[in-house]
Structures are given as structure tokens and as C-alpha cells.
Design a protein around this motif. Structure first.
Motif, PDB file in Angstrom:
ATOM      1  N   UNK A 148      44.691  -1.730 -43.679  1.00  0.00           N
ATOM      2  CA  UNK A 148      43.612  -0.843 -43.299  1.00  0.00           C
ATOM      3  C   UNK A 148      42.978  -1.357 -42.022  1.00  0.00           C
ATOM      4  N   UNK A 149      42.401  -0.436 -41.266  1.00  0.00           N
ATOM      5  CA  UNK A 149      41.840  -0.820 -39.979  1.00  0.00           C
ATOM      6  C   UNK A 149      40.695  -1.800 -40.152  1.00  0.00           C
ATOM      7  N   UNK A 155      39.506  -9.768 -39.854  1.00  0.00           N
ATOM      8  CA  UNK A 155      40.162 -11.050 -39.582  1.00  0.00           C
ATOM      9  C   UNK A 155      40.566 -11.240 -38.128  1.00  0.00           C
ATOM     10  N   UNK A 156      40.283 -10.249 -37.279  1.00  0.00           N
ATOM     11  CA  UNK A 156      40.678 -10.343 -35.868  1.00  0.00           C
ATOM     12  C   UNK A 156      39.648 -11.128 -35.077  1.00  0.00           C
ATOM     13  N   UNK A 157      40.137 -12.012 -34.229  1.00  0.00           N
ATOM     14  CA  UNK A 157      39.272 -12.835 -33.389  1.00  0.00           C
ATOM     15  C   UNK A 157      38.495 -11.955 -32.414  1.00  0.00           C
ATOM     16  N   UNK A 165      38.376  -1.773 -30.315  1.00  0.00           N
ATOM     17  CA  UNK A 165      38.238  -2.641 -31.487  1.00  0.00           C
ATOM     18  C   UNK A 165      36.860  -3.285 -31.536  1.00  0.00           C
ATOM     19  N   UNK A 166      36.336  -3.686 -30.383  1.00  0.00           N
ATOM     20  CA  UNK A 166      35.012  -4.291 -30.366  1.00  0.00           C
ATOM     21  C   UNK A 166      33.943  -3.269 -30.744  1.00  0.00           C
ATOM     22  N   UNK A 172      30.757  -2.182 -37.737  1.00  0.00           N
ATOM     23  CA  UNK A 172      30.847  -2.908 -39.008  1.00  0.00           C
ATOM     24  C   UNK A 172      29.762  -3.979 -39.099  1.00  0.00           C
ATOM     25  N   UNK A 173      29.445  -4.615 -37.979  1.00  0.00           N
ATOM     26  CA  UNK A 173      28.424  -5.662 -37.995  1.00  0.00           C
ATOM     27  C   UNK A 173      27.046  -5.106 -38.321  1.00  0.00           C
TER      28      UNK A 173
END
Length: 416
Positions: A148-149, A155-157, A165-166, A172-173
């Protein structure tokens, strides 16, 4: 090898058109490039010339880059746009993680994915189906796209995220929370559910009844909420991580019912900057933009000892009262005197209820405390944890709620 479609970049040799297309790519990658800067760039290149590629690079950089953090994105976009075919192949592979190939040899570096996205916008990167035949080597498939995205982003740096993505990670943050339990004060107050006896109040009530004690006055300890103090390293190696953490802290400071008395935020690189008042701005983008404008040492060097001395001297008594919890976000790569750093870290630990160090270098399994700054700081923190992705920030709530949580400190102390 699968033939990739060409990029739609003008080939007519017109200098003004090419610079205009390059400016559009920079704008897509996130740089604030307006029409005025494009005109200035064209005039500057026509005046200076571009016999040597480095001269051409620095002329355009002077026209289009106004902030230190934009230099990396500019450099990657420049390499992609101005004809480096092998580099372009690497970037297309980095943005198409379905097949193992070039990206195994060269992984995307910071800002490369954002630059590649800006130039490859609209270009089809799907790999066509390949017919199987006897004797051919089977293609190894990466199953990362089956996740899932949100799971992949967790888990992505932060440093390897693209613009899209950011942006998703920031959304999400904003949903994360960092609750804290109240602290018991030595002060008390009268309450019907108290388990302690208030002697003076009991005697006063008895005097009103002729001196006979008919019932005891119950009391309980007052509850108070601690402060959260964040010290964020904004040097060149920490810039992207600190931006993500500050985005998270903005959500924490504006969350109702989290329990914190107040969230204080400071940035440091070569100097200490208090950005607490900007966290009160409801618009997170406006808040971080104002904080970035105030902090003049983004993407600069690191002087942790000097900045901690400024904090201990000027701000410690103001923000550390009442059992404050300190979040120290840095990689510990310091240029200051290690003895002075030890003294400042010892003082910070003595004035705080708990010091939690978030270090993105813990993303490496082979990480060891070899740097002198890390050796000086590690003994004077209560918890040492990773801080390179969303999952690490989610685990922060457990670290704060458990007073005996030390993270990776014990394991790393054994290596010193």
C-alpha cells in the motif's frame, strides 16, 4: 534493452527557448522561478557566454537560485536537462522501480527524484510486456508496488522522497499525535475523590461545628502538563529531516487535547533561532516558510556545542521549567570542541525531565558511534532513536510514554 521515449526538449538551438524550458522544469521541481528571472538569465548568458559548461552552470544558478536549499535541486535538474544521457537513464530507472537494473547500480541521491519528476512529467515510463522464451533469463520483479502507498511511505527515508511523496508524507504527519500523561505536582487541592487528608481544612470545618471533627476534608495532588522543547539541526545533512520533523511538530502544537502545556521549537546550525511563534500559525506552509525566512543558517555548517550553550544560557530557564521533554534532532556531526559539547549536554540533561535524541543515521544497520560529537552527546541523553521516516516518528509516542525507554542507547554505548 527497452527503448525509452525521448523527452520533449526543443532541438532548434534557440538559446532563449531552451532557457525558458529549463526555467519551467525548475518551477515544476519547486523553485520560485518567475518570468523576470528568466529574462535576467537570458541576458546574463548572452553577456557572459557559455564557452565552458561550468561558467554556464554558475550563471544560471546565480539567476535562478535564491535559497541555499534550492542548490541541490538546481544542480540535478541542470544535469538532466542539459544533455547527460547516462544520467537520464539512471533517473528513469529510479522512477520506475518495477525492474531491477540501473537503479541497483546507482540509487537516487537527494533531490534527484524531484528533478527527474520535473523533467519526465508526462513521459510514459511503463515497461512493455516481454514475451518469455526458452533459455532467456527470467526478469526479477520488485514487489514494492504491491505494498500500500501509505505503508511504503511510512518506511521511506525523508531524504529520498520525491515532491509528490513528500506532499503525501506531510499529509500523513498532520494526522500523527504525540500525547503525554500529566505530571503529579507537590501542590494539592480539595476534591471529593481525594485520597489524602487536608488537615488545616479539616480543623477549620471542625471549629465551625464547636470543635468536633465530623468528617475529614479530602485532597489530591494537582496535575500539570510539561512543555515540549524541540532542538532541530538544519545543517546541510539534516535539512530535509528537520523540515519533516517541524511539520510534525506544527501538527502537535495545534492539536487539541494532546496534553502539552506548550511546544517550543528552536533551529540551529551555526546559530540558534527560536521559531516557536511561527508554530501558532494555522497554515503549516506559511508557518514553515516564515520559520525558514527567520533562520538564516539553513543548509549551513554545524556547531552543536555553541548553539546548545546559547540555549542553556538564554532560554533554558524560560522554557525548561515543569519537567520539560526535549527532542534533539541532529546527526551529531559537530565541529566544536567535544569537551565543551559534553558540558552543555550535561547541563541540558539536568534541566530536562527527559532528553530524546532522534538521529537519522540510525537508518544504517552498520551505524556506530565513531564521530567525536556522537561520543560526547550519547551518554547524556535518556533515549536514542531513529528519526528518518514516518514510522520512526510514530514510535516516538511510545518512547515518551515509557519513562524507562532508552531506544538504541544501551547497544551503542557498548560500542564506545
Amino acid at each position: 534493452m527497452v527503448e525509452l521515449p525521448p523527452l520533449e526538449i526543443p532541438e532548434d538551438g534557440k538559446l532563449a527557448d531552451n532557457i525558458t524550458w529549463f526555467a519551467r522544469a525548475l518551477r515544476t521541481a519547486g523553485l520560485p522561478v518567475g518570468s523576470g528571472r528568466v529574462i535576467d538569465a537570458i541576458r546574463a548568458v548572452e553577456t557572459v557566454g557559455f564557452t565552458h559548461k561550468p561558467d554556464f552552470f554558475y550563471v544560471l544558478q546565480a539567476c535562478f537560485v535564491s535559497r541555499p536549499e534550492h542548490r541541490i535541486i538546481f544542480a540535478q535538474t541542470f544535469k538532466l536537462f542539459w544533455r547527460d544521457p547516462q544520467y537520464l537513464e539512471h533517473m528513469i530507472a529510479a522512477l520506475s522501480p518495477m525492474i531491477r537494473g540501473v537503479q541497483d547500480e546507482q540509487k537516487a541521491k537527494p533531490a534527484q527524484k524531484r528533478a527527474a519528476e520535473a523533467l519526465l512529467d508526462g513521459v510514459e515510463r511503463d515497461v512493455p510486456e516481454v514475451e518469455e522464451s526458452e533459455g532467456e533469463t527470467e526478469i526479477e520483479i520488485d514487489a514494492s508496488r504491491t505494498m500500500s502507498r501509505e505503508e511504503r511511505l511510512r518506511s521511506l527515508d525523508f531524504e529520498l522522497m520525491s515532491n509528490a511523496e513528500m506532499a503525501a508524507a506531510k499529509r500523513m504527519l498532520t494526522k500523527l499525535s504525540l500525547p503525554i500523561k500529566p505530571l503529579k505536582s507537590r501542590r494539592t487541592h480539595l476534591t471529593a475523590n481525594g485520597r489524602m487528608i487536608d488537615g488545616p481544612e479539616t480543623l477549620r470545618a471542625a471549629m465551625r461545628q464547636g470543635g468536633e471533627i465530623q468528617k475529614f476534608a479530602p485532597k489530591a495532588r494537582r496535575e500539570r502538563w510539561p512543555n515540549l522543547v524541540a532542538l532541530c539541526d538544519i545543517s546541510g545533512s539534516m535539512s530535509q529531516y528537520s523540515r519533516a520533523v517541524l511539520h510534525f511538530l506544527h501538527a502537535v502544537s495545534n492539536e487539541k487535547g494532546a496534553g502539552w502545556a506548550k511546544v517550543h521549537a528552536f533551529t540551529f546550525g551555526t546559530q540558534l533561532t527560536n521559531i516557536t511563534r511561527h508554530l501558532a500559525t494555522r497554515d503549516v506552509d506559511a508557518a514553515l516558510a516564515a520559520a525558514g525566512a527567520q533562520a538564516q543558517d539553513w543548509e549551513g555548517g554545524t556547531q552543536i556545542g555553541t548553539c546548545l550553550h546559547q540555549f542553556n544560557r538564554d532560554w533554558s530557564r524560560r522554557v525548561m521549567g515543569g519537567g520539560a521533554v526535549v527532542l534533539l534532532i541532529t546527526d551529531g556531526l559537530d565541529r566544536d570542541d567535544p569537551d565543551a559539547l559534553v558540558a552543555e549536554m550535561r547541563r541540558l540533561q539536568l534541566t530536562a525531565k527527559k532528553v530524546i535524541w532522534l538521529n537519522p543515521l540510525l537508518r544504517w544497520e552498520e551505524f556506530a558511534p565513531k564521530a567525536r560529537g556522537i561520543k560526547a552527546m550519547l551518554p547524556h541523553v535518556d533515549s536514542f532513536r531513529a528519526g528518518h521516516n514516518i514510522a520512526a516518528l510514530e514510535a516516538l509516542a511510545d518512547a515518551i510514554s515509557q519513562p524507562d525507554d532508552a531506544g538504541e542507547k544501551a547497544r551503542l554505548m557498548a560500542l564506545i
